[in-house]
Design an enzyme around this catalytic site. Structure first.
Site, PDB file in Angstrom:
ATOM      1  CG  ASP A  77      -2.003  -1.042   1.135  1.00 23.16           C
ATOM      2  OD1 ASP A  77      -2.322  -1.463   0.007  1.00 23.16           O
ATOM      3  OD2 ASP A  77      -2.522  -1.445   2.184  1.00 23.16           O
ATOM      4  CG  ASN A 125       1.996 -14.033  23.627  1.00 22.64           C
ATOM      5  OD1 ASN A 125       1.635 -14.801  24.503  1.00 22.64           O
ATOM      6  ND2 ASN A 125       1.177 -13.228  23.004  1.00 22.64           N
ATOM      7  CG  ASP A 136       1.903 -20.710  28.956  1.00 22.97           C
ATOM      8  OD1 ASP A 136       1.787 -19.557  28.516  1.00 22.97           O
ATOM      9  OD2 ASP A 136       1.727 -21.714  28.260  1.00 22.97           O
ATOM     10  CB  THR A 150      -5.073 -10.701  16.580  1.00 31.96           C
ATOM     11  OG1 THR A 150      -5.232 -10.442  17.967  1.00 31.96           O
ATOM     12  CG2 THR A 150      -4.314  -9.579  15.928  1.00 31.96           C
ATOM     13  CB  THR A 202      -6.024  -6.033  21.534  1.00 30.72           C
ATOM     14  OG1 THR A 202      -5.861  -6.317  20.148  1.00 30.72           O
ATOM     15  CG2 THR A 202      -4.846  -5.254  22.034  1.00 30.72           C
ATOM     16  CB  THR A 205      -3.443  -9.612  24.609  1.00 31.79           C
ATOM     17  OG1 THR A 205      -3.816 -10.480  23.557  1.00 31.79           O
ATOM     18  CG2 THR A 205      -1.958  -9.631  24.773  1.00 31.79           C
ATOM     19  CD  GLU A 287      -2.862   1.130  19.511  1.00 30.05           C
ATOM     20  OE1 GLU A 287      -3.399   0.620  20.519  1.00 30.05           O
ATOM     21  OE2 GLU A 287      -2.296   0.474  18.635  1.00 30.05           O
ATOM     22  CE1 TYR A 289       4.442   8.016  25.073  1.00 32.07           C
ATOM     23  CE2 TYR A 289       2.271   8.793  24.457  1.00 32.07           C
ATOM     24  CZ  TYR A 289       3.619   9.027  24.640  1.00 32.07           C
ATOM     25  OH  TYR A 289       4.135  10.250  24.376  1.00 32.07           O
ATOM     26  CE  LYS A 363      10.493   4.799  29.494  1.00 31.81           C
ATOM     27  NZ  LYS A 363      10.888   3.398  29.537  1.00 31.81           N
ATOM     28  CG  HIS A 420       5.247  13.770  14.768  1.00 31.87           C
ATOM     29  ND1 HIS A 420       6.290  13.663  15.658  1.00 31.87           N
ATOM     30  CD2 HIS A 420       4.141  13.385  15.455  1.00 31.87           C
ATOM     31  CE1 HIS A 420       5.824  13.257  16.826  1.00 31.87           C
ATOM     32  NE2 HIS A 420       4.530  13.067  16.710  1.00 31.87           N
ATOM     33  CG  PHE A 421       1.793   9.692  12.302  1.00 29.96           C
ATOM     34  CD1 PHE A 421       1.854   8.543  11.543  1.00 29.96           C
ATOM     35  CD2 PHE A 421       0.852  10.665  11.972  1.00 29.96           C
ATOM     36  CE1 PHE A 421       1.024   8.384  10.459  1.00 29.96           C
ATOM     37  CE2 PHE A 421       0.024  10.508  10.885  1.00 29.96           C
ATOM     38  CZ  PHE A 421       0.116   9.360  10.117  1.00 29.96           C
ATOM     39  CG  HIS A 422       4.957   7.574   8.509  1.00 31.93           C
ATOM     40  ND1 HIS A 422       3.843   8.339   8.297  1.00 31.93           N
ATOM     41  CD2 HIS A 422       4.681   6.362   7.951  1.00 31.93           C
ATOM     42  CE1 HIS A 422       2.939   7.636   7.630  1.00 31.93           C
ATOM     43  NE2 HIS A 422       3.416   6.433   7.411  1.00 31.93           N
TER      44      HIS A 422
END
Lengths: 680, 142, 224
Positions: A77, A125, A136, A150, A202, A205, A287, A289, A363, A420-422
């Site tokens: 895409d 996981n 587990d 998912t 999700t 999870t 999301e 974070y 960090k 920015h977000f990419h």
């Protein structure tokens, strides 16, 4: 009212060559794979060892494979969009607007929900139970259900290629455009139902991992002895538990508007479309974070291991992680400063957004100081980490720019924002999962990945990313808005050609990664990880064999230090033997395989498809099937199976043997070195 | 930390040393829990909850409470009743063995407050500053 | 099994007020550092997390109701529509069902099948009555032209209260399954864990209802 609802032959894109071709290709590939599996007789093996498996390591691997496959889909895409924007300067390009809109919507949806999320969750996981030193996760069968839901969502998104269409409203279906009046097709429904289904997975999870991390840890593992990746996984899963219900509620409201004429977000009836922006971003910001915190955890592990030093500022890292976890819920309005809530509201959310940069900065300094003075090994995971620090620092700074409301009014909805977000999602999340993938691959499969091709992949990705998205900042500042199907501004065109070049460089990076897998699998005998500890690791995942036995640890490790395995190795070196004498092996109870997850996902796909196409009898059938599955599952008597003590002993003795051998080898080497020393 | 290597010998998925508490079970201060003592807890909870419910409905009457204070009173009664349910029906306490339960609840309450009050605050300001869609429709003669 | 956990199993409370922690008590209670918790604790905690996430889901609907309460689209508002007597009866039903659910917990803890089934049946009947009253109220509103499609206010009302109703219905299905499981399976560990989750779910539904009758009905009625 017909038997098949809205579904007719019109839904198959027989008249549009491009979707028809790509859809047919997907169908043919899938059918070919299934046929190959059946003919080769792999089906029983797959069913027994993978599809019905409730082993966290297997489920994690399946998550990562799903993410990898969907990454290819999402990346196709991306190439289409970049190419369209190169061709569409004063020209229509090769994608008609309706198709272009589906492509950018599908790209965003797939990359966030079916690439980044499953990759991050997959790595958690595989690794979190190992790092915690337990057998587990808290709810192994539920874990399998989560994965399959998912996968069901991903299948529905891909189905929209062949049957019907995908959403054209962008990766978040903003009303009123996404309301029935303006989007009468099934695209938005495909979007909503596939996300509802995968969102439930999700959420489960999240519950599973919060419970695992808080309630199942090896004896002695205090909160302040938990590996950083587990801490970030905890924060991320807390955010999942807190944020995903909001997504479910918001999409449910949109669906109610579309299916039964409610007026949550409509133009008519008093509905308020801005309430959708408000709610969806109350999910959407956390999301971000959810994705990036585990990546931060991976960098912490990688940087510390390959600098051969404990993580600098471990406690401050915990505080920073938890601070981000909380503050990330207080900044959602910065996604819609331009909505018009006024100066005071905007100012408060702007300040909160800038505050979140503080723990993030903490960090970055911690990683830098971890490297400082260490003996740094520049392996592939380490390269990804260093590339991340540089890339993410810049991406974070452009984020701080966007958090200033007056600046945001200019940059809102421009390509600057998209760049920015990419910058943060590729630079932090994708680099992070790649670092984790190379770092933990030997743990999951028992052999290391080819370093040379890995480094090629890194450099191609890093350079490709900057060539692709550096121009994004420029054209964004030049006023280019996002999602343009065509344009007539001469200044933008050269930059977009450069960006296309960047995407092609990333393509080479992806090819290098595929080659890396092929080469590594072929030469796996030479690159076997016999010691279970190929990187001289510091946490418990390296204390067991690679790949780990189904029960992970024959006897749960006894944690006495913040870096349990490093501590164990140090003590073993001191006393010249393994820290624990061979235990009396006991049989181990492990959860039994269960087809519940697969059956649930099958029913979810059937119900979802029926809901999208208004085939009501099938919906009823699907829901009845779901209840029947619940009852059958609730009625089961034997949910555990026994691994006999001899089997446990055999596997654990092998692991102990290689570790003793490694220890003696090391001692021998040290003796040789000490004998040499006086002569120098 | 104990250095006795045999101490944690048998760790199955379900074995343990320290024990936290589960919500909904008999309260930890009752040992051993007798039917009478437990029943008393539930009865106290029922009476308190019923009284608070009655108080809420009764507060609606404008002559009982100062008018503008009614909403505040209703919120207080509601929150008090939630507390009663948590304490007497779910047996949530502040003991260390309940720490995880209480912390999770605190996190949940924080998120719920952020979403609820945050949304109201944001949307209230937006409605004040922007012309609501319905008013726009009316102006257009819709 | 270590001595410490045996001591706990026997039922001595290490944190009994006025008594210092006795010897052999693990130092990790509440911090989970004493090794993996038993299944019962894990299940109960996991379900508690789920309930909190469900409460967050409801908070979105509460927020939407509060935001949209004045968006009447020229239609009726809470004062014209809500019958507080009905709400009071519904509230009583749920409160009593919550209490009888507590009674079930007592019976289940003592492995008393008869009382477990009786109290579960009472809980279920009260729940059914509640659902009946709610459906009756909804049908009445739709009959007077105040259905969910009338205005954004009614949309948010039906969605919030209906969402709670759907939860109660799911709870009733679960309750029926539990009633079948006790006689069929006996009081074994997995069934006890499942019942524990059910009781948490049922009590939580009542807690949500406190929010609904306070915010939707009572505060709603005094909103002009």
């Amino acid at each position: 009212m017909t038997l098949l609802g809205k579904l007719t032959w019109q839904a198959i894109p027989l008249h549009e060559p491009l979707p028809l071709f790509s859809g047919a290709a997907v169908v043919i590939i899938m059918v070919a794979i299934v046929a190959w599996v059946v003919i080769k007789g792999y089906l029983p093996y797959l069913w027994r060892e993978w599809i019905t498996s409730v082993d966290h390591k297997r489920i994690g691997v399946m998550y990562c494979i799903l993410a990898g496959v969907m990454l290819l889909r999402g990346f196709i895409d991306a190439i289409m969009m970049r190419t369209q924007q190169v061709m569409a300067y004063n020209a229509p390009g090769f994608l008609p607007p309706s198709h272009f809109a589906q492509v950018f919507s599908a790209h965003g949806t797939i990359m966030i929900f079916f690439v980044a999320m499953p990759f991050v969750i997959g790595l958690m996981n595989v690794i979190v139970p190992l790092q915690l030193g337990v057998r587990d996760v808290a709810f192994p069968t539920l874990n399998s259900v989560s994965f399959w839901l998912t996968a069901a969502g991903a299948l529905l998104v891909n189905l929209s290629l062949v049957v019907g269409e995908f959403d054209r409203t962008g990766w978040l279906p903003y009303p009123p455009l996404s309301e029935l009046a303006y989007s009468p097709g099934v695209g938005v429904d495909y979007y909503c139902w596939s996300l509802q289904i995968s969102g439930v997975g999700t959420l489960m999870t999240g519950i599973n991992f919060v419970t695992t991390i808080l309630k199942l840890r090896a004896p002695g593992m205090h909160y302040t002895r938990m590996p950083m990746f587990c801490w970030t996984a905890l924060a991320s899963n807390l955010l999942i538990v807190a944020a995903f219900p909001v997504l479910t509620a918001t999409l449910a409201m949109l669906l109610l508007d579309r299916y039964v004429g409610f007026h949550f977000f409509t133009d008519t009836g008093g509905g308020n479309s801005m309430m959708f922006m408000n709610l969806i971003w109350a999910w959407g910001h956390p999301e971000v974070y959810i994705l990036v915190l585990p990546a931060f955890g991976i960098y912490s592990e990688v940087v510390s291991t390959f600098s051969s030093k404990p993580l600098f500022g471990y406690r401050s890292m915990i505080y920073a992680t938890m601070a981000i976890c909380i503050i990330s819920f207080m900044v959602w309005l910065h996604h819609f400063f331009t909505m018009g809530a006024g100066a005071d509201v905007n100012a408060i959310f702007g300040i909160a957004s800038m505050i979140i940069a503080v723990p993030t900065g903490v960090k970055i300094f911690n990683w830098l100081f971890t490297m400082y003075g260490g003996s740094v090994r520049f392996t592939t995971p380490m390269l990804w980490s260093i590339g991340f620090i540089v890339t993410f620092a810049i991406g974070g700074l452009t984020g701080v720019l966007l958090a200033v409301p007056p600046a945001d009014f200019q940059l809102h909805n421009s390509v600057f924002l998209v760049a920015h977000f990419h910058n943060v999602i590729i630079g932090a999340v994708i680099f992070g999962v790649f670092a984790g993938y190379v770092y933990w691959f030997p743990k999951a499969f028992g052999f290391t990945l080819d370093e040379r091709l890995g480094k090629w992949a890194f450099w191609l990705w890093l350079i490709g990313f900057w060539v692709a998205w550096g121009p994004g900042y420029v054209v964004g500042l030049e006023g280019m808005t996002r999602r343009l199907q065509h344009y007539d501004v001469a200044e933008w065109h050269p930059w977009l050609v450069v960006a296309e070049g960047g995407v092609l460089i990333i393509l080479l990076g992806i090819i290098a990664q595929i080659a890396q897998i092929v080469v590594s699998v072929r030469t796996r005998e030479q690159r076997r990880d016999v010691t279970g500890d190929p990187w001289d690791g510091r946490n418990l995942e390296w204390a067991t064999a690679s790949p780990p036995p189904p029960f992970n640890f024959a006897v749960l490790p006894d944690v006495t230090d913040q870096e349990p395995y490093w501590d164990m190795k140090a003590r073993a070196r001191e006393i010249g033997q393994l820290t624990r004498p061979e235990p009396e092996y006991q049989p181990i109870h492990m959860p039994r395989n269960s087809p519940t997850g697969f059956v649930t996902a099958f029913l979810a796909v059937v119900s979802g498809f029926a809901l999208i196409w208004h085939i009501w009898w099938l919906v009823v059938l699907g829901l009845a099937g779901a209840y029947a599955t619940f009852v059958v599952f609730a009625w089961r008597d034997h949910d555990e199976e026994l691994i006999p003590a001899e089997e446990v002993a055999r596997l654990d003795r092998a692991n102990r043997a290689v570790r003793s051998a490694a220890l003696h080898h090391r001692q021998l080497r040290r003796e040789v070195e000490t004998q040499r020393e006086p002569r120098q | 930390m104990s250095s006795d290597p045999n101490r944690f010998e048998q760790f199955d998925l379900g074995s343990h040393v320290g024990e936290d508490r589960v919500l909904g079970e008999a309260p930890s201060e009752l040992h051993p829990p007798t039917l009478r003592s437990e029943l008393r807890g539930y009865l106290i909870g029922l009476v308190l909850a019923a009284a608070l419910t009655a108080a809420s409905f009764w507060a609606l009457d404008e002559h009982v409470i100062y008018g503008p204070g009614i909403v505040m009173a209703l919120i207080v009664f509601g929150l008090a009743q939630v507390g009663v349910h948590l304490a007497f029906f779910l047996h949530l306490t502040t003991a260390p063995d309940n720490a995880n339960n209480a912390l999770a609840l605190a996190f949940g309450v924080l998120i719920v407050s952020l979403i609820f009050f945050g949304s109201i605050w944001v949307m209230f300001h937006m409605n004040q500053h922007m012309i609501p869609a319905r008013a726009l429709m009316e102006m257009r003669g819709g | 099994m270590s001595a410490a956990s045996t001591a706990l199993r026997a039922g001595s409370d290490p944190y009994h007020i006025g008594h210092g922690p006795s010897t052999g008590v693990p130092e990790y209670t509440g911090h989970g550092a004493g090794g993996p918790a038993p299944k019962r604790i894990v299940v109960g905690y996991g379900f508690w997390i789920f309930i909190l996430s469900d409460v967050i889901l409801f908070s979105c609907f509460f927020a939407t109701y509060t935001v949209l309460i004045e968006a009447r689209n020229g239609g009726p508002g809470p004062q014209q529509l809500f019958d507080l007597h009905n709400t009071a009866v519904e509230t009583a039903c749920l409160l009593l069902s919550s209490f009888s659910c507590g009674m079930t917990s007592l019976a289940v803890a003592r492995h008393n099948l008869l009382w477990s089934e009786i109290t579960l049946a009472i809980t279920g009947l009260l729940g059914l009555t509640f659902i009946g009253l709610e459906v009756h109220e909804f049908l009445g509103l739709v009959a007077q032209g105040a259905g969910p499609t009338r205005s954004a206010f009614l949309t948010s009302f039906f969605a919030l209260v209906g969402c709670h109703g759907v939860h109660v219905t799911a709870g009733l299905l679960w309750l029926g399954t539990m009633m079948a499981q006790f006689p069929a399976k006996g009081f074994k560990q997995t069934i006890l864990h499942r019942y524990l989750c059910f009781s948490l779910f049922w009590h939580a539904l009542d807690i949500i209802w406190i929010g609904i009758f306070t915010v939707v009905y009572l505060i709603g009625t005094i909103t002009p």
